[in-house]
Design an enzyme around this catalytic site. Structure first.
Site, mmCIF file in Angstrom:
data_model
loop_
_atom_site.group_PDB
_atom_site.id
_atom_site.type_symbol
_atom_site.label_atom_id
_atom_site.label_comp_id
_atom_site.label_asym_id
_atom_site.label_seq_id
_atom_site.Cartn_x
_atom_site.Cartn_y
_atom_site.Cartn_z
ATOM 1 N N PRO A 11 0.787 -1.225 0.000
ATOM 2 C CA PRO A 11 0.000 0.000 0.000
ATOM 3 C C PRO A 11 0.823 1.281 0.000
ATOM 4 O O PRO A 11 1.849 1.376 0.670
ATOM 5 C CB PRO A 11 -0.829 -0.101 1.287
ATOM 6 C CG PRO A 11 -0.120 -1.090 2.127
ATOM 7 C CD PRO A 11 0.524 -2.057 1.183
ATOM 8 N N ASN A 12 0.328 2.234 -0.754
ATOM 9 C CA ASN A 12 0.863 3.599 -0.862
ATOM 10 C C ASN A 12 2.133 3.696 -1.706
ATOM 11 O O ASN A 12 2.603 4.792 -1.990
ATOM 12 C CB ASN A 12 1.102 4.217 0.531
ATOM 13 C CG ASN A 12 -0.171 4.272 1.346
ATOM 14 O OD1 ASN A 12 -1.144 4.874 0.906
ATOM 15 N ND2 ASN A 12 -0.197 3.631 2.503
ATOM 16 N N ARG A 19 5.377 10.746 -2.427
ATOM 17 C CA ARG A 19 5.078 10.451 -1.042
ATOM 18 C C ARG A 19 6.332 10.607 -0.187
ATOM 19 O O ARG A 19 7.307 9.883 -0.393
ATOM 20 C CB ARG A 19 4.619 8.997 -1.010
ATOM 21 C CG ARG A 19 4.430 8.433 0.336
ATOM 22 C CD ARG A 19 4.327 6.911 0.261
ATOM 23 N NE ARG A 19 4.082 6.413 1.597
ATOM 24 C CZ ARG A 19 4.391 5.208 2.014
ATOM 25 N NH1 ARG A 19 4.955 4.345 1.196
ATOM 26 N NH2 ARG A 19 4.153 4.856 3.254
ATOM 27 N N TYR A 24 11.513 8.422 1.348
ATOM 28 C CA TYR A 24 11.484 7.350 0.350
ATOM 29 C C TYR A 24 12.198 7.687 -0.958
ATOM 30 O O TYR A 24 12.314 6.836 -1.836
ATOM 31 C CB TYR A 24 10.026 6.963 0.055
ATOM 32 C CG TYR A 24 9.306 6.441 1.279
ATOM 33 C CD1 TYR A 24 9.731 5.278 1.908
ATOM 34 C CD2 TYR A 24 8.210 7.111 1.827
ATOM 35 C CE1 TYR A 24 9.090 4.793 3.041
ATOM 36 C CE2 TYR A 24 7.556 6.633 2.955
ATOM 37 C CZ TYR A 24 8.003 5.477 3.563
ATOM 38 O OH TYR A 24 7.367 4.996 4.674
ATOM 39 N N ASN A 76 7.971 -5.843 -0.996
ATOM 40 C CA ASN A 76 7.904 -4.687 -0.098
ATOM 41 C C ASN A 76 6.466 -4.595 0.399
ATOM 42 O O ASN A 76 5.609 -4.042 -0.294
ATOM 43 C CB ASN A 76 8.329 -3.392 -0.791
ATOM 44 C CG ASN A 76 8.371 -2.231 0.206
ATOM 45 O OD1 ASN A 76 7.860 -2.342 1.326
ATOM 46 N ND2 ASN A 76 8.977 -1.124 -0.190
ATOM 47 N N ALA A 79 3.243 -0.911 4.815
ATOM 48 C CA ALA A 79 2.743 -0.912 6.198
ATOM 49 C C ALA A 79 2.300 -2.304 6.660
ATOM 50 O O ALA A 79 2.313 -2.593 7.872
ATOM 51 C CB ALA A 79 1.595 0.078 6.334
ATOM 52 N N GLU A 100 12.524 -9.763 1.549
ATOM 53 C CA GLU A 100 11.820 -8.565 2.042
ATOM 54 C C GLU A 100 12.637 -7.331 1.666
ATOM 55 O O GLU A 100 13.855 -7.309 1.865
ATOM 56 C CB GLU A 100 11.693 -8.677 3.562
ATOM 57 C CG GLU A 100 10.988 -7.529 4.221
ATOM 58 C CD GLU A 100 11.040 -7.619 5.755
ATOM 59 O OE1 GLU A 100 11.806 -8.461 6.290
ATOM 60 O OE2 GLU A 100 10.342 -6.828 6.401
ATOM 61 N N HIS A 102 12.805 -2.953 1.743
ATOM 62 C CA HIS A 102 12.299 -1.644 2.184
ATOM 63 C C HIS A 102 13.218 -0.552 1.685
ATOM 64 O O HIS A 102 14.450 -0.698 1.743
ATOM 65 C CB HIS A 102 12.228 -1.553 3.709
ATOM 66 C CG HIS A 102 11.330 -2.573 4.316
ATOM 67 N ND1 HIS A 102 9.959 -2.468 4.272
ATOM 68 C CD2 HIS A 102 11.601 -3.735 4.948
ATOM 69 C CE1 HIS A 102 9.428 -3.518 4.863
ATOM 70 N NE2 HIS A 102 10.407 -4.318 5.280
ATOM 71 N N ARG A 109 13.087 4.037 12.606
ATOM 72 C CA ARG A 109 11.956 4.972 12.559
ATOM 73 C C ARG A 109 11.052 4.770 13.791
ATOM 74 O O ARG A 109 11.531 4.365 14.833
ATOM 75 C CB ARG A 109 11.224 4.790 11.220
ATOM 76 C CG ARG A 109 12.154 5.118 10.029
ATOM 77 C CD ARG A 109 11.466 4.906 8.700
ATOM 78 N NE ARG A 109 10.288 5.758 8.585
ATOM 79 C CZ ARG A 109 9.349 5.587 7.656
ATOM 80 N NH1 ARG A 109 9.459 4.605 6.777
ATOM 81 N NH2 ARG A 109 8.316 6.398 7.613
HETATM 82 C C1 DQA Z 1 8.411 0.799 3.755
HETATM 83 C C2 DQA Z 1 8.534 0.989 5.264
HETATM 84 C C3 DQA Z 1 7.197 0.798 5.949
HETATM 85 O O1 DQA Z 1 7.321 1.005 7.356
HETATM 86 C C4 DQA Z 1 6.183 1.799 5.417
HETATM 87 O O2 DQA Z 1 4.910 1.559 5.989
HETATM 88 C C5 DQA Z 1 6.127 1.840 3.943
HETATM 89 C C6 DQA Z 1 7.346 1.709 3.154
HETATM 90 C C7 DQA Z 1 9.740 1.120 3.019
HETATM 91 O O3 DQA Z 1 9.893 0.687 1.889
HETATM 92 O O4 DQA Z 1 10.608 1.804 3.573
HETATM 93 O O5 DQA Z 1 5.063 2.064 3.359
HETATM 94 O O6 DQA Z 1 8.082 -0.554 3.489
#
Ligand code: DQA
Length: 144
Positions: A11-12, A19, A24, A76, A79, A100, A102, A109
């Site tokens: 998501p997002n 964003r 990011y 990825n 959240a 995984e 990120h 964080r």
């Molecule tokens: C994320 C880190 C997560 O905590 C966050 O909710 C994201 C992006 C990252 O790629 O740094 O949406 O997965």
């Protein structure tokens, strides 16, 4: 087994580039897809890049990766990393290795980002390198 690597984004991440760029970075998901495709070609791999804002879709795609004999999955979960037992169970349920990924380093964080459910079952985690996290993860597919 195929040479396809699924790259699944939660998501997002469709808003990447717009964003919170201070966290990011300014690359969009399409920019990352282009970088991955170039590197994949060098490695003899093919990328299947996807994004969804829906948890169950990620579960379905993980099952599909296994059914299609994907070489690996870069995931990825955004959240859902920090909330989703369903995704943890899906990663455990398939034999396809899941890496995984990120962009940021969630461990540095807010406290609610410190735990990763997916991380309990992932073959490895690459984080904190911005868009390069995806490239490092892709490079490591050949070592799995
Ligand atoms: C994320 C880190 C997560 O905590 C966050 O909710 C994201 C992006 C990252 O790629 O740094 O949406 O997965």
């Amino acid at each position: 087994m195929s040479n396809t690597v699924y790259v699944l984004n939660g998501p997002n991440l469709n808003l990447l580039g717009l964003r919170e760029p201070e966290i990011y970075g300014s690359d969009t998901l399409d920019d990352i897809a282009d970088m991955l495709e170039d590197r994949a070609r060098e490695l003899g791999l093919t990328i299947d890049m996807r994004q969804t804002n829906h948890e169950g879709m990620l579960v379905d795609w993980l099952h599909e990766a296994q059914a299609e004999g994907a070489r690996a999955v870069l995931l990825n979960p955004a959240a859902y990393t920090h909330t989703s037992i369903a995704l943890l169970d899906a990663v455990k349920a398939i034999r396809t290795p899941v890496i995984e990924v990120h962009l940021s380093d969630p461990a540095t964080r807010e406290p609610f980002r410190h735990h990763s459910y997916v991380g309990e079952a992932a073959a490895r985690t690459v984080k904190g390198l911005g868009a390069r996290s995806y490239l490092v993860a892709l490079d490591s597919v050949t070592e799995l």
